[in-house]
Enzyme design. Sequence first.
Site, PDB file in Angstrom:
ATOM      1  N   ILE A  97      -1.936  -4.963  11.687  1.00  0.00           N
ATOM      2  CA  ILE A  97      -2.097  -6.373  12.196  1.00  0.00           C
ATOM      3  C   ILE A  97      -0.993  -7.070  10.928  1.00  0.00           C
ATOM      4  O   ILE A  97      -1.692  -6.543  10.062  1.00  0.00           O
ATOM      5  CB  ILE A  97      -3.600  -6.468  11.542  1.00  0.00           C
ATOM      6  CG1 ILE A  97      -4.071  -5.927  12.441  1.00  0.00           C
ATOM      7  CG2 ILE A  97      -3.589  -8.236  11.249  1.00  0.00           C
ATOM      8  CD1 ILE A  97      -4.652  -6.117  13.671  1.00  0.00           C
TER       9      ILE A  97
ATOM     10  N   ALA B 295       0.399  -1.629   0.305  1.00  0.00           N
ATOM     11  CA  ALA B 295      -0.015  -0.520  -0.169  1.00  0.00           C
ATOM     12  C   ALA B 295       0.675   1.259  -0.196  1.00  0.00           C
ATOM     13  O   ALA B 295       0.619   2.500  -0.380  1.00  0.00           O
ATOM     14  CB  ALA B 295      -0.644  -0.058   1.189  1.00  0.00           C
TER      15      ALA B 295
ATOM     16  N   ASP C 288       4.984 -12.199  -4.948  1.00  0.00           N
ATOM     17  CA  ASP C 288       4.512 -11.748  -3.391  1.00  0.00           C
ATOM     18  C   ASP C 288       5.071 -11.571  -2.656  1.00  0.00           C
ATOM     19  O   ASP C 288       5.411 -11.726  -1.748  1.00  0.00           O
ATOM     20  CB  ASP C 288       2.797 -12.242  -3.637  1.00  0.00           C
ATOM     21  CG  ASP C 288       2.208 -11.357  -2.816  1.00  0.00           C
ATOM     22  OD1 ASP C 288       2.211 -10.359  -2.323  1.00  0.00           O
ATOM     23  OD2 ASP C 288       0.634 -12.044  -2.274  1.00  0.00           O
TER      24      ASP C 288
ATOM     25  N   LYS D 193       3.051 -16.362   2.245  1.00  0.00           N
ATOM     26  CA  LYS D 193       3.589 -15.917   2.395  1.00  0.00           C
ATOM     27  C   LYS D 193       3.794 -14.655   3.466  1.00  0.00           C
ATOM     28  O   LYS D 193       5.348 -14.581   3.815  1.00  0.00           O
ATOM     29  CB  LYS D 193       4.502 -14.941   0.888  1.00  0.00           C
ATOM     30  CG  LYS D 193       2.997 -14.010   0.779  1.00  0.00           C
ATOM     31  CD  LYS D 193       2.558 -13.141   1.289  1.00  0.00           C
ATOM     32  CE  LYS D 193       1.467 -12.010   1.664  1.00  0.00           C
ATOM     33  NZ  LYS D 193       1.546 -10.917   1.124  1.00  0.00           N
TER      34      LYS D 193
ATOM     35  N   ARG E 108       4.801  -5.878   6.767  1.00  0.00           N
ATOM     36  CA  ARG E 108       3.967  -5.711   8.415  1.00  0.00           C
ATOM     37  C   ARG E 108       4.909  -7.308   9.530  1.00  0.00           C
ATOM     38  O   ARG E 108       4.835  -7.134  10.728  1.00  0.00           O
ATOM     39  CB  ARG E 108       2.773  -5.955   8.500  1.00  0.00           C
ATOM     40  CG  ARG E 108       2.068  -4.375   8.169  1.00  0.00           C
ATOM     41  CD  ARG E 108       0.753  -4.252   7.802  1.00  0.00           C
ATOM     42  NE  ARG E 108       0.259  -3.602   6.987  1.00  0.00           N
ATOM     43  CZ  ARG E 108      -1.361  -3.010   6.900  1.00  0.00           C
ATOM     44  NH1 ARG E 108      -2.224  -4.262   7.354  1.00  0.00           N
ATOM     45  NH2 ARG E 108      -1.915  -1.922   6.212  1.00  0.00           N
ATOM     46  N   ASN E 109       4.187  -8.355   8.554  1.00  0.00           N
ATOM     47  CA  ASN E 109       4.981  -9.671   8.736  1.00  0.00           C
ATOM     48  C   ASN E 109       5.941  -9.713   9.339  1.00  0.00           C
ATOM     49  O   ASN E 109       7.162 -10.488  10.410  1.00  0.00           O
ATOM     50  CB  ASN E 109       4.548 -10.330   8.194  1.00  0.00           C
ATOM     51  CG  ASN E 109       2.955 -10.744   7.762  1.00  0.00           C
ATOM     52  OD1 ASN E 109       2.326 -11.210   8.931  1.00  0.00           O
ATOM     53  ND2 ASN E 109       2.409  -9.888   6.873  1.00  0.00           N
TER      54      ASN E 109
END
Length: 336
Positions: free
Chosen positions: A287, A148, A252, A199, A263-264
């Site tokens: 999240i 994003a 991806d 992923k 984020r992960n």
Amino acid sequence: MKPDTHSSPIITVIGGGSWATAIVKILCENDVHIRWWLRNIEDVEYIRKFGHNPNYLSDVQINRRKVRTFYQLPKALEDATHVILAVPAAFIQDAMKDVRPEDLQGKVIISAIKGLIPNENILITDWVESAFSVPKGQICVIAGPCHAEEVALEKQSYLTIASTDVLQAAHFAKMMSCRFLQAHAIKDIYGVEYCAVMKNVIALACGIAHGLNYGDNFQAVLVSNSMQEIQRFVDAINPMQRDLMASAYLGDLLVTAYSQFSRNRTFGNMIGRGYSVKSAQVEMNMIAEGYYAIKSIFAINKQYQVNMPISKAVYRILYEKASPASEIQKLKAQLR
């Protein structure tokens, strides 16, 4: 439902986070009408007044001539031709609690969620089909290496739209294509969706390793082994001819495993550095889908018994409180 080629589509976007905001920005580039549902009435009023999301990607200017904001979801769904789900998987059921099957009748439903329904351990598309009686051919998935934050900066990006009805996917891909983004259609909805879930789990593993001071050499081996693990898992669940080297799969995985915007990876990095799960969640205030996903993946794999050492290590670290250093040390011997 056949695509309406005679009038501008009305697209309802469900979600108020960064990915939902990016999707709204993309859609504003094209000849569509956008209805945007956000949970918080204060956010709805703020966007109506100032034209940007106060909490996520706040530099993105929202075209208020094209976008109407709502906090009552059934109202936002009226007359929509397409509905995009962009709420984290753990919260989508609560977000949709006031929606009836008739509210979605005849509409194309697009999942932009890269996760599974927690506890039920099912894909978002299967949940939509079951809970709202939406025919499988009217369901699509948005996938691809597309953060994003880079959409906000209008960096060149690519998306893949998957559906069992590839013509429906192609029609929606045109709505998502613009001057800084290309989208194309494929039929492998299950492969795309499971790979999108996996992923995030792999990005957690990469972040944990990075937090433990493992370098680029180790991460390259970790990612290449991860691709093999993903292929074993996806082929066991949904065997078909697919090219996992394509951007919807490998692309991806790479961007999620390596990007500063992941984020992960960020969440995993904090765990590797010694944060508890709770403290990492509080500090991120965002999240990490992989945290919820790995629990579902671990449960699903009890049936298939696929060899998944990387996923097992992540599960043990996050849910069994195993030492990150010890788990990665054990994992090293299993990588090639």
